[in-house]
Design an enzyme around this catalytic site. Structure first.
Site, PDB file in Angstrom:
ATOM      1  N   TYR A 154     -19.070  -2.390   5.924  1.00 43.26           N
ATOM      2  CA  TYR A 154     -18.780  -3.716   5.637  1.00 43.26           C
ATOM      3  C   TYR A 154     -20.389  -4.270   5.679  1.00 43.26           C
ATOM      4  O   TYR A 154     -20.697  -5.073   6.792  1.00 43.26           O
ATOM      5  CB  TYR A 154     -17.631  -4.147   6.795  1.00 43.26           C
ATOM      6  CG  TYR A 154     -16.396  -3.731   6.484  1.00 43.26           C
ATOM      7  CD1 TYR A 154     -15.533  -2.722   7.042  1.00 43.26           C
ATOM      8  CD2 TYR A 154     -15.101  -3.934   5.807  1.00 43.26           C
ATOM      9  CE1 TYR A 154     -14.927  -2.154   7.079  1.00 43.26           C
ATOM     10  CE2 TYR A 154     -13.776  -3.900   5.344  1.00 43.26           C
ATOM     11  CZ  TYR A 154     -13.611  -3.020   6.813  1.00 43.26           C
ATOM     12  OH  TYR A 154     -12.460  -1.624   6.043  1.00 43.26           O
ATOM     13  N   TYR A 192      -8.110  -3.048  14.093  1.00 43.52           N
ATOM     14  CA  TYR A 192      -8.477  -2.255  13.056  1.00 43.52           C
ATOM     15  C   TYR A 192      -8.068  -0.881  12.680  1.00 43.52           C
ATOM     16  O   TYR A 192      -6.558  -0.882  11.893  1.00 43.52           O
ATOM     17  CB  TYR A 192     -10.096  -2.188  13.459  1.00 43.52           C
ATOM     18  CG  TYR A 192     -10.673  -1.663  11.411  1.00 43.52           C
ATOM     19  CD1 TYR A 192     -11.024  -2.476  10.386  1.00 43.52           C
ATOM     20  CD2 TYR A 192     -10.385  -0.433  11.058  1.00 43.52           C
ATOM     21  CE1 TYR A 192     -11.551  -1.951   9.173  1.00 43.52           C
ATOM     22  CE2 TYR A 192     -11.129   0.524  10.233  1.00 43.52           C
ATOM     23  CZ  TYR A 192     -11.306  -0.196   9.373  1.00 43.52           C
ATOM     24  OH  TYR A 192     -11.637  -0.059   7.730  1.00 43.52           O
ATOM     25  N   HIS A 239     -11.393   8.990  10.839  1.00 43.90           N
ATOM     26  CA  HIS A 239     -12.915   7.987  11.022  1.00 43.90           C
ATOM     27  C   HIS A 239     -13.004   7.705  12.435  1.00 43.90           C
ATOM     28  O   HIS A 239     -11.564   7.188  12.707  1.00 43.90           O
ATOM     29  CB  HIS A 239     -12.483   7.077  10.095  1.00 43.90           C
ATOM     30  CG  HIS A 239     -13.627   7.623   8.662  1.00 43.90           C
ATOM     31  ND1 HIS A 239     -14.395   6.331   7.968  1.00 43.90           N
ATOM     32  CD2 HIS A 239     -13.485   8.664   8.778  1.00 43.90           C
ATOM     33  CE1 HIS A 239     -14.709   7.281   7.002  1.00 43.90           C
ATOM     34  NE2 HIS A 239     -13.996   8.302   6.992  1.00 43.90           N
ATOM     35  N   PRO A 256      -7.512  -7.174   1.229  1.00 44.39           N
ATOM     36  CA  PRO A 256      -7.967  -6.349   1.657  1.00 44.39           C
ATOM     37  C   PRO A 256      -8.843  -5.460   3.236  1.00 44.39           C
ATOM     38  O   PRO A 256      -9.184  -4.799   3.650  1.00 44.39           O
ATOM     39  CB  PRO A 256      -7.946  -5.025   0.496  1.00 44.39           C
ATOM     40  CG  PRO A 256      -8.063  -5.875  -0.572  1.00 44.39           C
ATOM     41  CD  PRO A 256      -8.115  -7.393   0.106  1.00 44.39           C
ATOM     42  N   LYS A 289      -4.454  -3.113   5.816  1.00 47.68           N
ATOM     43  CA  LYS A 289      -3.692  -3.708   6.198  1.00 47.68           C
ATOM     44  C   LYS A 289      -1.904  -3.127   6.004  1.00 47.68           C
ATOM     45  O   LYS A 289      -0.781  -3.321   6.349  1.00 47.68           O
ATOM     46  CB  LYS A 289      -3.583  -4.918   6.690  1.00 47.68           C
ATOM     47  CG  LYS A 289      -4.456  -5.060   8.407  1.00 47.68           C
ATOM     48  CD  LYS A 289      -3.703  -4.111   9.635  1.00 47.68           C
ATOM     49  CE  LYS A 289      -4.407  -4.125  10.707  1.00 47.68           C
ATOM     50  NZ  LYS A 289      -5.522  -2.319  10.756  1.00 47.68           N
TER      51      LYS A 289
HETATM   52  C1  LIG Z   1      -5.063  -3.146  -6.841  1.00 48.71           C
HETATM   53  C2  LIG Z   1      -4.717  -3.953  -5.746  1.00 48.71           C
HETATM   54  C3  LIG Z   1      -5.820  -3.255  -4.455  1.00 48.71           C
HETATM   55  C4  LIG Z   1      -4.998  -2.871  -2.876  1.00 48.71           C
HETATM   56  N1  LIG Z   1      -5.713  -2.606  -2.268  1.00 48.71           N
HETATM   57  C5  LIG Z   1      -5.466  -1.674  -1.283  1.00 48.71           C
HETATM   58  C6  LIG Z   1      -6.685  -1.940  -0.075  1.00 48.71           C
HETATM   59  O1  LIG Z   1      -8.168  -1.539  -0.967  1.00 48.71           O
HETATM   60  N2  LIG Z   1      -6.899  -1.736   1.217  1.00 48.71           N
HETATM   61  C7  LIG Z   1      -5.236  -1.796   1.654  1.00 48.71           C
HETATM   62  O2  LIG Z   1      -4.642  -1.472   2.895  1.00 48.71           O
HETATM   63  N3  LIG Z   1      -4.091  -2.303   0.665  1.00 48.71           N
HETATM   64  C8  LIG Z   1      -4.562  -2.535  -0.812  1.00 48.71           C
HETATM   65  N4  LIG Z   1      -3.611  -2.926  -1.345  1.00 48.71           N
HETATM   66  C9  LIG Z   1      -2.724  -3.419  -1.108  1.00 48.71           C
HETATM   67  C10 LIG Z   1      -1.321  -2.019  -1.285  1.00 48.71           C
HETATM   68  O3  LIG Z   1      -1.797  -1.658  -2.068  1.00 48.71           O
HETATM   69  C11 LIG Z   1       0.555  -2.877  -0.266  1.00 48.71           C
HETATM   70  O4  LIG Z   1       0.416  -3.491   0.965  1.00 48.71           O
HETATM   71  C12 LIG Z   1       1.160  -2.044  -0.904  1.00 48.71           C
HETATM   72  O5  LIG Z   1       1.155  -0.783  -2.205  1.00 48.71           O
HETATM   73  C13 LIG Z   1       2.546  -2.680  -0.341  1.00 48.71           C
HETATM   74  O6  LIG Z   1       2.893  -1.585  -0.816  1.00 48.71           O
HETATM   75  P1  LIG Z   1       5.063  -1.911  -1.209  1.00 48.71           P
HETATM   76  O7  LIG Z   1       5.687  -0.232  -1.007  1.00 48.71           O
HETATM   77  O8  LIG Z   1       5.518  -2.970  -0.169  1.00 48.71           O
HETATM   78  O9  LIG Z   1       4.798  -2.132  -2.134  1.00 48.71           O
HETATM   79  P2  LIG Z   1       4.376  -1.595  -3.808  1.00 48.71           P
HETATM   80  O10 LIG Z   1       3.068  -0.449  -3.091  1.00 48.71           O
HETATM   81  O11 LIG Z   1       3.713  -3.337  -4.884  1.00 48.71           O
HETATM   82  O12 LIG Z   1       5.775  -1.117  -4.382  1.00 48.71           O
HETATM   83  C14 LIG Z   1       6.745  -2.232  -4.334  1.00 48.71           C
HETATM   84  C15 LIG Z   1       7.400  -1.259  -6.606  1.00 48.71           C
HETATM   85  O13 LIG Z   1       8.296  -1.815  -6.690  1.00 48.71           O
HETATM   86  C16 LIG Z   1       8.456  -2.027  -7.915  1.00 48.71           C
HETATM   87  N5  LIG Z   1       8.948  -2.745  -8.439  1.00 48.71           N
HETATM   88  C17 LIG Z   1       8.960  -3.916  -8.066  1.00 48.71           C
HETATM   89  N6  LIG Z   1       9.368  -4.532  -9.059  1.00 48.71           N
HETATM   90  C18 LIG Z   1      10.589  -4.417  -9.477  1.00 48.71           C
HETATM   91  C19 LIG Z   1      12.248  -4.463  -9.632  1.00 48.71           C
HETATM   92  N7  LIG Z   1      11.765  -5.950 -10.367  1.00 48.71           N
HETATM   93  N8  LIG Z   1      13.402  -3.270 -10.096  1.00 48.71           N
HETATM   94  C20 LIG Z   1      12.890  -2.298  -9.855  1.00 48.71           C
HETATM   95  N9  LIG Z   1      11.666  -1.671  -8.730  1.00 48.71           N
HETATM   96  C21 LIG Z   1      10.588  -2.805  -9.273  1.00 48.71           C
HETATM   97  C22 LIG Z   1       7.237  -1.625  -7.968  1.00 48.71           C
HETATM   98  O14 LIG Z   1       7.021  -1.161  -9.953  1.00 48.71           O
HETATM   99  C23 LIG Z   1       6.243  -0.980  -7.657  1.00 48.71           C
HETATM  100  O15 LIG Z   1       6.676   0.534  -7.397  1.00 48.71           O
HETATM  101  C24 LIG Z   1      -3.820  -3.201  -2.714  1.00 48.71           C
HETATM  102  C25 LIG Z   1      -3.235  -3.487  -4.018  1.00 48.71           C
HETATM  103  C26 LIG Z   1      -3.614  -3.843  -4.893  1.00 48.71           C
HETATM  104  C27 LIG Z   1      -1.906  -4.610  -5.898  1.00 48.71           C
END
Ligand SMILES: Cc1cc2nc3c(=O)[nH]c(=O)nc-3n(C[C@H](O)[C@H](O)[C@H](O)COP(=O)(O)OP(=O)(O)OC[C@H]3O[C@@H](n4cnc5c(N)ncnc54)[C@H](O)[C@@H]3O)c2cc1C
Length: 389
Positions: free
Chosen positions: A200, A384, A72, A292, A296
């Site tokens: 948006y 962005y 995009h 969201p 980011k």
């Molecule tokens: C409902 C929702 C919608 C979202 N929508 C957007 C969006 O539209 N745009 C955007 O940019 N961002 C969005 N986000 C944010 C984005 O998805 C996150 O920033 C991203 O997933 C971060 O990645 P991460 O690996 O840090 O954490 P996560 O993806 O949360 O991964 C963490 C992992 O650790 C595991 N874990 C947790 N605790 C333990 C433990 N005690 N022991 C072992 N494993 C564990 C979990 O199961 C998970 O698999 C959204 C988040 C949520 C919750």
């Protein structure tokens, strides 16, 4: 078991970090509390900065994104009944890519499997120990048996509700938080997107966002009160509300269909400082959350993984602790810029219950300024598409 870096969490931060470390020749093990299928089933982010796509490519997990992702060049801001395009490519010479978090996760999981790297799924009761000493270790329970991993470093990539940040003494950490007084009701549907670029919308009834996962799968959101329940929102009610918040052309051309996922997410900004505690490092949502609106969250998880992997590479290859010592400061600088941008986009586009008509006029003035000032438009575009890392 012994490894150099023990990673907690197989989300984007943990999987990308594991892959980068592998490329740099650094052993690592990932512990994840859920099954791989469960992790893959979570519908979350969908917009990648160029830097994130390059990292996927660097670790050999970028080919499907390049083949299937939608590039995009701009977004549209809708207010006062019309739409205004922000030409991101024109302003920054950069683009963004629509490619779902589920796909990113799948590609990274496959790359990890192909490389034969150790991932332990369904690891219960994961606990980091002794990370304030030179001999950190992790314990976990698998199939009823307790296991221990000794390591040089622990990477807490376990999301907002993970165990890593929760294991730090409260006095060793400072947290910063803003909870927004509304949520996002999101729907995923097997329908063509209403427009080729994201819309948006700032509307008197509340914010709306039209985004997508592919040319035949759409993702739409409407701002909703925090106490709304998904059960209160039939598909028909959702589509009706979305149409009311869009300009006439978009509302008339919106293709509706049954939802294949529907959920309400609260909006929050949160940062924990520092991101290092002795030999344990936090990355991604474990350390910070953004609303969201600025797309980011996933991209910050990727930049943290990059900074942390580079720091470990310096430690092992160059016998230098400079990278691990500066990790927290370096990562937090970029994190706070994304936190600011996400807060600003959220503030400009949503209806805030306490801000009244004055707040609405200020938003309108700001939106008019953004779409008519080259400087303001460039500033939005530059943030962005993602600040450099
Ligand atoms: C409902 C929702 C919608 C979202 N929508 C957007 C969006 O539209 N745009 C955007 O940019 N961002 C969005 N986000 C944010 C984005 O998805 C996150 O920033 C991203 O997933 C971060 O990645 P991460 O690996 O840090 O954490 P996560 O993806 O949360 O991964 C963490 C992992 O650790 C595991 N874990 C947790 N605790 C333990 C433990 N005690 N022991 C072992 N494993 C564990 C979990 O199961 C998970 O698999 C959204 C988040 C949520 C919750």
């Amino acid at each position: 078991m012994r490894t150099k870096v023990a990673i907690i969490g197989a989300g984007p931060a943990g999987l990308l970090l594991g892959q980068l470390l592998h490329i740099y020749g650094i052993d690592n093990v990932i512990l994840e509390r859920h099954t791989g299928e469960y992790v893959l089933g979570r519908i979350r982010a969908g917009l990648l900065e160029e830097g994130t796509v390059k990292l996927l490519d660097e670790v050999g997990a970028g080919s499907r994104a390049y083949a299937e992702g939608l590039v995009h060049n701009g977004i549209e801001l809708a207010f006062g009944g019309s739409r205004h395009r922000i030409d991101m490519k024109g302003a920054t010479n950069k683009t963004v890519m629509i490619y779902g978090q589920t796909e990113v996760t799948l590609d990274l999981m496959n790359a990890r499997k192909e490389a034969g790297l150790a991932s332990i799924y369904e690891a219960a009761d994961v606990q980091p120990h002794d990370f304030d000493t030179d001999r950190p270790r992790l314990t976990y329970v698998k199939d009823g048996t307790t296991h221990e991993i000794s390591c040089d470093f622990i990477a807490g990539c376990d999301g907002f509700h993970g165990v890593s940040r929760a294991s730090v003494k409260p006095e060793a950490m400072e947290t910063f938080e803003r909870v927004y007084p509304f949520g996002w009701l999101g729907i995923l549907s097997e329908t063509p997107p209403v427009s080729p670029e994201l819309i948006y919308s700032n509307h008197a009834r509340g914010f709306a966002l039209c985004t997508m996962r592919s040319t035949h799968r759409s993702r739409y959101y409407v701002q909703c009160p925090l106490d709304d329940r998904v059960e209160d929102w039939s598909d028909d009610r959702f589509w009706d509300e979305l149409k009311r918040r869009l300009d006439k052309k978009a509302a008339d051309s919106l293709v509706t269909g049954p939802s294949i996922e529907k959920s309400i997410a609260p909006l929050r900004s949160f940062v924990a400082e520092p991101m290092r505690f002795g030999r344990m490092f936090l990355a991604g949502d474990a350390a910070h959350i953004v609303p969201p609106t600025g797309a980011k969250g996933l991209n910050l998880a990727a930049s943290d993984a990059h900074y942390l992997a580079t720091a470990f590479r310096e430690y092992y290859d160059e016998k230098s602790s400079a990278g691990i010592d500066s990790y927290s400061t370096t990562a937090l600088k970029r994190v706070w810029k994304a936190v600011r941008f996400s807060w600003w986009m959220t503030s400009m586009l949503h209806r805030f219950p306490d801000d009244g008509t004055f707040g609405a006029r200020i938003q309108l003035a700001e939106l008019n300024y953004v779409v008519h000032s080259r400087a303001a438009m460039t500033s939005l575009a530059e943030n962005y598409v993602g600040l450099p890392f």
